[in-house]
Write an enzyme that holds these catalytic residues in place. Structure first.
Site, PDB file in Angstrom:
ATOM      1  N   TYR A   1       0.961  -1.226  -0.196  1.00 57.32           N
ATOM      2  CA  TYR A   1      -0.047   0.145   0.030  1.00 57.32           C
ATOM      3  C   TYR A   1       0.767   1.356  -0.019  1.00 57.32           C
ATOM      4  CZ  TYR A   1      -3.257  -3.729   1.482  1.00 57.32           C
ATOM      5  OH  TYR A   1      -3.857  -4.824   1.257  1.00 57.32           O
TER       6      TYR A   1
ATOM      7  N   TYR B   1     -14.300  -6.148   3.034  1.00 56.39           N
ATOM      8  CA  TYR B   1     -12.841  -6.434   2.477  1.00 56.39           C
ATOM      9  C   TYR B   1     -12.203  -7.775   2.531  1.00 56.39           C
ATOM     10  CZ  TYR B   1      -7.737  -6.575   1.956  1.00 56.39           C
ATOM     11  OH  TYR B   1      -6.467  -6.832   1.518  1.00 56.39           O
TER      12      TYR B   1
ATOM     13  N   ASP C   1     -16.149 -15.072   5.791  1.00 56.44           N
ATOM     14  CA  ASP C   1     -14.795 -14.861   5.452  1.00 56.44           C
ATOM     15  C   ASP C   1     -14.206 -14.663   7.125  1.00 56.44           C
ATOM     16  OD1 ASP C   1     -12.115 -13.979   5.192  1.00 56.44           O
ATOM     17  OD2 ASP C   1     -12.982 -12.441   3.779  1.00 56.44           O
TER      18      ASP C   1
ATOM     19  N   LYS D   1      -4.666 -16.193   8.134  1.00 52.64           N
ATOM     20  CA  LYS D   1      -3.819 -15.357   9.142  1.00 52.64           C
ATOM     21  C   LYS D   1      -3.202 -16.105  10.303  1.00 52.64           C
ATOM     22  CE  LYS D   1      -5.499 -10.894   7.453  1.00 52.64           C
ATOM     23  NZ  LYS D   1      -4.233 -10.294   7.134  1.00 52.64           N
TER      24      LYS D   1
END
Length: 438
Positions: free
Chosen positions: A16, A149, A250, A279
């Protein structure tokens, strides 16, 4: 050898960031528990868990040993037509801690890829249904909510918010899916049934095209860190059943304890058709994600024209990643995480939220949190690099974005460090408030 930051600045493109106007980078040389050490021996309290994943802390001896033990055996081998103990043991453990209806696992190497796999599964599921004459519907779209997201690859981006997200510039290239407003009822508020009306209308009107609903349960991640009421999830599950639509949850970010439950969907006591996790799966050590689905999904995918899922990540079920994931789940199985997360939540409430409420700072728009996650929403966006620099000066590693300062430390953080982290956050926000009211 010192880290060559000038070389880094000119040649390494960070997340980013711009290569021509790069973000400031900090030279990390070691980390232990919840403490990160820079090259000049500056110690920072980690308030980010390396974006959700480092739940057991850095340099964890149990996780280290898992990798040391696996390396002499073999570090990787293609998973096509091969199996190995780390993968089979991990699958047994995952199926033992997820709803009994979920009974098979596809491994990928990132959260974004797990999302891609789930979208493919949903498409092929309905292909199998059509081939067997059980539906005439095309079912080629996805329904989701704004401020979501799901990752940065193209399929994942197509189910991220097309207007408010960082992916708006790709909108002309992305598949157009169906979006509704995110629920407004907060987690601890009285449920407002108006929150489900638009969702129900869109699903009813488009159920012949909607292959699946994909949603982040309870907490929306990088799309806005919104925390919503569990009843919304319960209503979504009910409507998916009514209109014969798959439900993909998700849990890449929310899985493995962050919200106070092992999985966030447990707050609503529902079962998805497809569950995504990643994660924290490996305790932040190695990239690994898992797509866990019902037998019904798997069967219909295998009845589709393709007869199989054509998706094959090179590092699927990587033995090192599976080995460390097994130990990560073993640590979670001790149950210590529950007390750790509860303690962090208490500290956030007392030392961060209550303190900020008492100060009545004009710069603050909203305060919210759940489990080991705290979010401070500001009334206007601030430069990320500037804010990160202010946190570093005071001894913390926190990387805000836009209007949001969010904190999610490793579960193993020491109580004194968690309190200090809150004190630093308050100090930074007080400073911002001084600028805001000028």
């Amino acid at each position: 050898m010192p880290i060559d930051l000038e070389f880094d600045k000119n040649h390494i493109w960070h997340q980013y960031s711009s290569l021509t106007n790069p973000i400031k980078t900090y030279p990390v040389v070691k980390a232990k528990g919840a403490i990160v050490t820079l090259e000049d021996d500056t110690e920072l309290i980690d308030g980010m868990s390396s974006w959700w994943c480092q739940i057991h802390g850095y340099n964890n001896e149990v996780l280290n040993k898992a990798i040391y033990d696996q390396v002499p055996k073999f570090a990787h081998f293609m998973f096509a037509g091969v199996s190995h103990e780390p993968a089979t043991e991990l699958t047994k453990k995952l199926l033992s801690i997820t709803p009994k209806e979920l009974d098979n696992v596809f491994y990928a190497d990132s959260g974004s890829v797990a999302v891609e796999v789930s979208l493919k599964l949903a498409h092929q599921f309905w292909g199998g249904k059509r081939l067997k004459g059980e539906t005439n519907f095309l079912k080629d779209k996805f329904l989701t909510i704004n401020y979501g997201y799901h990752g940065d690859t193209f399929g994942a981006m197509s189910v991220c918010d097309p207007v408010n997200s960082m992916h708006a510039s790709y909108s002309g290239y992305l598949t157009k899916n169906i979006f509704v407003e995110a629920p407004k009822t907060k987690f601890n508020e009285t449920w407002d049934n108006n929150d489900i009306i638009e969702f129900e209308t869109k699903l009813k009107d488009n159920h012949d095209r909607i292959a699946a609903v994909i949603i982040e349960p309870i907490v929306q991640g990088a799309g806005g860190m919104r925390i919503y009421h569990p009843e919304f999830l319960r209503q979504v599950r009910k409507l998916c059943d009514e209109y014969e639509t798959l439900l993909i949850l998700d849990e890449i970010a929310t899985g493995f304890g962050r919200t106070g439950k092992l999985f966030a969907h447990q707050h609503a006591d529902i079962v998805p058709d497809i569950l995504l996790c990643g994660k924290g799966l490996t305790g932040g050590y190695l990239p690994l994600s898992a797509v866990i689905m019902t037998r019904d999904v798997a069967n219909y995918v295998c009845e589709s024209p393709a007869k199989r899922l054509f998706h094959g990540p090179t590092y699927m079920a990587n033995p090192l990643a599976c080995a460390v994931a097994n130990k990560s789940l073993d640590i979670l199985a001790t149950g210590k995480w529950e007390k750790q997360v509860q303690e962090i939540e208490i500290i956030f409430n007392k030392n961060l939220f209550d303190k900020l409420k008492s100060l009545r700072l004009e710069v603050i728009d909203d305060l919210r949190g759940i489990g080991a996650l705290a979010v401070i929403q500001l009334k206007k966006p601030y430069d990320t690099d500037y804010l990160q620099g202010e946190f570093v000066k005071l001894g913390a590693w926190v990387r805000p974005f836009g209007k949001l300062i969010y904190i999610m430390p490793p579960f193993v953080i020491e109580r004194s460090d968690a309190i200090k982290l809150c004190e630093i956050a308050v100090q930074v926000i007080v400073q911002l408030n001084t600028q805001y009211i000028k």
